[in-house]
Design a protein around this motif. Structure first.
Motif, PDB file in Angstrom:
ATOM      1  N   ALA A  48      49.126   7.155 -26.509  1.00  0.00           N
ATOM      2  CA  ALA A  48      48.681   6.668 -25.192  1.00  0.00           C
ATOM      3  C   ALA A  48      49.826   5.971 -24.450  1.00  0.00           C
ATOM      4  O   ALA A  48      50.003   6.178 -23.244  1.00  0.00           O
ATOM      5  N   GLN A  49      50.597   5.140 -25.162  1.00  0.00           N
ATOM      6  CA  GLN A  49      51.736   4.462 -24.530  1.00  0.00           C
ATOM      7  C   GLN A  49      52.774   5.482 -24.069  1.00  0.00           C
ATOM      8  O   GLN A  49      53.298   5.395 -22.960  1.00  0.00           O
ATOM      9  N   TYR A  50      53.051   6.449 -24.923  1.00  0.00           N
ATOM     10  CA  TYR A  50      54.022   7.501 -24.603  1.00  0.00           C
ATOM     11  C   TYR A  50      53.570   8.307 -23.380  1.00  0.00           C
ATOM     12  O   TYR A  50      54.343   8.506 -22.439  1.00  0.00           O
ATOM     13  N   GLU A  51      52.335   8.765 -23.385  1.00  0.00           N
ATOM     14  CA  GLU A  51      51.831   9.572 -22.273  1.00  0.00           C
ATOM     15  C   GLU A  51      51.831   8.788 -20.967  1.00  0.00           C
ATOM     16  O   GLU A  51      52.140   9.333 -19.902  1.00  0.00           O
ATOM     17  N   LEU A  52      51.515   7.501 -21.041  1.00  0.00           N
ATOM     18  CA  LEU A  52      51.514   6.664 -19.849  1.00  0.00           C
ATOM     19  C   LEU A  52      52.934   6.517 -19.288  1.00  0.00           C
ATOM     20  O   LEU A  52      53.159   6.716 -18.089  1.00  0.00           O
ATOM     21  N   LEU A  53      53.896   6.188 -20.157  1.00  0.00           N
ATOM     22  CA  LEU A  53      55.271   6.015 -19.676  1.00  0.00           C
ATOM     23  C   LEU A  53      55.836   7.331 -19.156  1.00  0.00           C
ATOM     24  O   LEU A  53      56.430   7.373 -18.075  1.00  0.00           O
ATOM     25  N   LEU A  54      55.636   8.414 -19.884  1.00  0.00           N
ATOM     26  CA  LEU A  54      56.131   9.714 -19.435  1.00  0.00           C
ATOM     27  C   LEU A  54      55.507  10.093 -18.089  1.00  0.00           C
ATOM     28  O   LEU A  54      56.204  10.555 -17.181  1.00  0.00           O
ATOM     29  N   GLY A  55      54.222   9.875 -17.954  1.00  0.00           N
ATOM     30  CA  GLY A  55      53.545  10.172 -16.696  1.00  0.00           C
ATOM     31  C   GLY A  55      54.098   9.353 -15.534  1.00  0.00           C
ATOM     32  O   GLY A  55      54.294   9.870 -14.436  1.00  0.00           O
ATOM     33  N   ARG A  56      54.353   8.070 -15.782  1.00  0.00           N
ATOM     34  CA  ARG A  56      54.911   7.218 -14.728  1.00  0.00           C
ATOM     35  C   ARG A  56      56.311   7.700 -14.321  1.00  0.00           C
ATOM     36  O   ARG A  56      56.653   7.689 -13.133  1.00  0.00           O
ATOM     37  N   ILE A  57      57.112   8.084 -15.287  1.00  0.00           N
ATOM     38  CA  ILE A  57      58.476   8.550 -14.991  1.00  0.00           C
ATOM     39  C   ILE A  57      58.433   9.853 -14.207  1.00  0.00           C
ATOM     40  O   ILE A  57      59.141  10.019 -13.217  1.00  0.00           O
ATOM     41  N   ARG A  58      57.598  10.739 -14.625  1.00  0.00           N
ATOM     42  CA  ARG A  58      57.546  12.064 -13.974  1.00  0.00           C
ATOM     43  C   ARG A  58      56.856  12.038 -12.633  1.00  0.00           C
ATOM     44  O   ARG A  58      57.143  12.867 -11.776  1.00  0.00           O
ATOM     45  N   SER A  59      55.972  11.068 -12.414  1.00  0.00           N
ATOM     46  CA  SER A  59      55.295  10.985 -11.115  1.00  0.00           C
ATOM     47  C   SER A  59      56.069  10.127 -10.125  1.00  0.00           C
ATOM     48  O   SER A  59      55.774  10.110  -8.947  1.00  0.00           O
ATOM     49  N   GLY A  60      57.033   9.373 -10.663  1.00  0.00           N
ATOM     50  CA  GLY A  60      57.832   8.525  -9.782  1.00  0.00           C
ATOM     51  C   GLY A  60      57.173   7.201  -9.448  1.00  0.00           C
ATOM     52  O   GLY A  60      57.630   6.480  -8.577  1.00  0.00           O
ATOM     53  N   SER A  61      56.078   6.867 -10.165  1.00  0.00           N
ATOM     54  CA  SER A  61      55.408   5.581  -9.861  1.00  0.00           C
ATOM     55  C   SER A  61      55.200   4.781 -11.108  1.00  0.00           C
ATOM     56  O   SER A  61      55.329   5.237 -12.193  1.00  0.00           O
TER      57      SER A  61
END
Length: 115
Positions: A102-115
């Motif tokens: 969950a932590q990994y998916e959240l950080l990766l998602g934030r990086i890839r979405s730019g937010s």
């Protein structure tokens, strides 16, 4: 961290904005890199390739990356004193043992979405 590389600098800035208590339980506003090493090493490898390395810091594993033969440690600022890097080979499974999906998916998602 490797200075002077635009892609590394841009990723570092995104990471600093994306880190939170949800991406690493030791996060603090005055020390945003705290507790972010394993999840960050995973995301950095996803974004820039390279290898995951680790070193012992005060009895705990600290994870970071090696990209194009250069050590890249975006979370070194969490420590009060310099790190004596061992540059021990590691892997994704090892880094995941220190974080959650969950932590990994959240950080990766934030990086890839730019937010």
């Amino acid at each position: 961290m490797t200075a002077g590389c635009p892609s590394l600098i841009a990723l570092y800035r995104k990471l600093r904005e994306a880190w939170s208590a949800e991406t690493g339980g030791k996060w603090r506003p005055d020390n945003p890199a705290a507790g972010q090493c394993s999840v960050t090493a995973l995301v950095v490898q996803d974004e820039l390739g390279g290898e995951i390395l680790k070193t012992d810091v005060d009895g705990a594993w600290h994870f970071y990356n090696q990209i194009d033969g250069r050590r890249v440690d975006f979370t070194m600022s969490q420590f009060d004193s310099p790190i004596g890097y061992d540059d021990l080979p590691s892997n994704r499974q090892d880094a995941f043992s220190d974080t959650s999906a969950a932590q990994y998916e959240l950080l990766l998602g934030r990086i890839r979405s730019g937010s």
